[in-house]
Design an enzyme around this catalytic site. Structure first.
Site, PDB file in Angstrom:
ATOM      1  N   GLU A 361       5.258   1.375  -5.004  1.00 52.45           N
ATOM      2  CA  GLU A 361       3.980   2.042  -5.269  1.00 52.45           C
ATOM      3  C   GLU A 361       3.727   2.307  -6.749  1.00 52.45           C
ATOM      4  OE1 GLU A 361       3.088   4.446  -1.253  1.00 52.45           O
ATOM      5  OE2 GLU A 361       4.784   5.201  -2.373  1.00 52.45           O
TER       6      GLU A 361
HETATM    7  C1  ACM Z   1       7.886   4.074   0.386  1.00 55.04           C
HETATM    8  O1  ACM Z   1       7.689   4.509   1.530  1.00 55.04           O
HETATM    9  N1  ACM Z   1       6.997   4.283  -0.564  1.00 55.04           N
HETATM   10  C2  ACM Z   1       9.082   3.327   0.051  1.00 55.04           C
END
Ligand code: ACM
Length: 555
Positions: A361
């Site tokens: 992310e």
């Molecule tokens: C995640 O759930 N951002 C690895």
């Protein structure tokens, strides 16, 4: 792939795509099939014959050998049961470590049986733990039970330890109670031969969104050990909190660790605390995999040191649940001094093989910067003697030789993203499978689950169990799969009761996916074995979700 991290439940179980901000986070009769072939075990006549009359006329059967979770590679039930009495001795043939496993078994049996079983290295004994050369592998064991006693044989102490976990499940559930129970303590007759399908069988605990104490982590370790999980991944840093003391950058913990989601007190592990977690995990044959998430999920670090920010201005601490808004400054040299110091100190206190560098992310890091960052950081992990694990977005950069990618997509994840991960796997990157709509233990079971998130949908118990790691990711060679890990994110969880409720009953299913031969996989028999675990959880004080999919036998 986006995570949605709002704590508001979505209206349906469909994974959400609409985003609100730029950072949105977004056993009766069982047929047990062995690797070698199928044969029926379960409530076989021989096992029923091992029931024993106790005073008051109530019969208590030994637990069927076929009810163990994770399902052993092979079970042959039959013959008379062994009864543990106050005269039972635990004889250990092996070294000091094997004797430690014997002492652990004696400790497990003491509160409920009331027996102080001696651990000896000679003479006759009802329970024997033996190390011997043989085709057991690093974690396998054989358990032989008959009227004369129970013998667990393994090549390594880890195998003895896993055999002891099986033995626990062969005893009545009351063995797990903390006060003296009437017994009798029968172990059904037969032979279990067992070794894991995958070497990596993990669970992750997010200690960043909410901080958990050393004792809370130890409690979870004991729950993991019951099901032969051998990797404890600790998510030690995120936007909301930095949880590990780093001497060269002390404000990370003292300031960056000072709060948590919702604005509570937070906390961090001193080096002594962390070493105690590592020691305790090792005593249960779990390896600790520490994660420092970067370049995003770093607000706690950026808030602690202004210098780490591209504009030199420290942002405030963050106690919300959005993701993807923070990034280390890829263009600044101090970033790599920081990463080097953190990894050096963390590697020095971590005996395990792996260091997890996150990498998920990174929505505020350009693709070019992300690749540059990972090219700089992965060699630092290698320099300090560790193997890189990263979330599967790492495959969008150039994974280092030997690196492992942890896949956390969904069934509905796009083909291109899956293909990128599969391509990396074909090129030698190992895979840990943590599909979010299967084994993310923080996903709500149903719309009515009071805790957890639902950005990956609702994950009921059958959905969580019913998939095959070996064939899960299209195009990825089965040989790339190192195992399965069940992450537990803690945006909505702040105590052990809540951890237990989300982990049980899904955790044992993830453990079975990692341990048991694919040929044993069958929801209809699994759910019966799962139901039979409930009295153990009751005895252990583990609260769980009573899924209507599971034929619970207790009221
Ligand atoms: C995640 O759930 N951002 C690895």
């Amino acid at each position: 792939m986006r995570r949605h991290h709002s704590t508001t439940p979505p209206p349906t179980c469909t994974p959400r795509t609409a985003r609100t901000t730029r950072v949105t986070r977004v056993l009766g009769s069982l047929l047990l099939v062995t690797a070698a072939g199928a044969f029926a075990v379960g409530a076989a006549p021989a096992e029923q014959a091992s029931a024993e009359q106790v005073s008051g006329g109530q019969a208590r059967a030994a637990q069927p050998l076929s009810q163990v979770i994770p399902a052993p590679a092979s079970v042959k039930a039959g013959g008379p049961a062994y009864r543990i009495t106050s005269g039972t001795r635990i004889r250990v043939d092996g070294g000091r470590e094997a004797r430690r496993v014997g002492a652990y078994l004696a400790d497990v049996l003491r509160p409920s049986t009331g027996y102080r079983l001696p651990v000896t290295t000679q003479g006759a004994a009802g329970i024997r733990l033996r190390l011997e050369k043989g085709p057991f592998g690093a974690e396998g064991y054989r358990l032989d039970s008959g009227a004369g006693g129970v013998t667990i044989t393994a090549r390594e102490p880890a195998g003895l330890f896993h055999g002891v976990q099986t033995l626990r499940q062969l005893l009545p559930a009351a063995v797990e109670k903390k006060s003296v129970q009437p017994g009798p303590w029968l172990v059904g007759g037969g032979t279990v031969q067992d070794s894991p399908r995958y070497a990596y069988r993990g669970a992750m605990l997010d200690v960043s969104r909410h901080f958990f104490t050393v004792d809370q982590v130890k409690r979870y370790i004991d729950e993991l050990a019951l099901y032969k999980i051998n990797e404890l991944h600790l998510h030690l840093s995120d936007d909301q909190g930095w949880r590990i003391a780093i001497d060269s950058w002390p404000r990370l913990a003292t300031y960056g660790g000072s709060t948590q989601v919702g604005g509570g007190q937070g906390g961090y592990y001193t080096k002594a605390d962390y070493k105690e977690i590592v020691r305790y995990a090792a005593s249960r044959y779990l390896e600790v995999v520490p994660e420092i998430d970067m370049p995003s999920h770093t607000n706690a670090a950026l808030a602690s040191y202004a210098d780490l920010n591209c504009d030199g201005v420290a942002p405030p601490l963050y106690t919300g649940t959005n993701v993807g808004f923070s990034s280390l400054c890829v263009g600044k040299e101090v970033t790599y001094d920081f990463v080097d110091d953190v990894i050096r100190e963390l590697a020095a206190m971590t005996p395990g093989r792996y260091l997890h560098i996150g990498g998920d992310e990174a929505h505020s890091t350009s693709r070019e910067d992300y690749v540059k960052f990972m090219d700089r950081v992965q060699p630092i992990v290698a320099k300090y003697g560790k193997t890189v694990i990263g979330w599967h977005q790492l495959t969008g950069a150039t994974p280092a030789k030997g690196a492992i990618a942890q896949y956390w997509g969904l069934d509905s994840t796009g083909a291109a993203e899956k293909a990128q991960v599969a391509q990396a796997a074909q090129n030698g990157t190992g895979l840990i499978l943590s599909p979010a709509d299967r084994v993310y233990l923080d996903m709500k079971y149903t719309k009515d689950t009071p805790l957890g998130l639902a950005w990956a949908g609702y994950v009921e118990v059958q959905r969580s169990y019913d998939w095959d790691p070996g064939s899960y990711l299209p195009g990825a060679p089965a040989s790339a799969v190192r195992g399965v890990e069940a992450p537990l994110w803690s945006e909505t969880l702040s105590n052990s009761t809540q951890i237990d409720y989300m982990a049980f009953p899904r955790l044992p299913g993830a453990a079975e996916l990692g341990w048991s031969p694919a040929a044993t996989h069958d929801w209809n028999t699994y759910k019966v074995r799962l139901a039979a675990q409930a009295p153990r959880w009751d005895a252990l004080g583990i609260g769980y979700y009573r899924s209507p999919q599971v034929p619970w036998t207790t009221d």
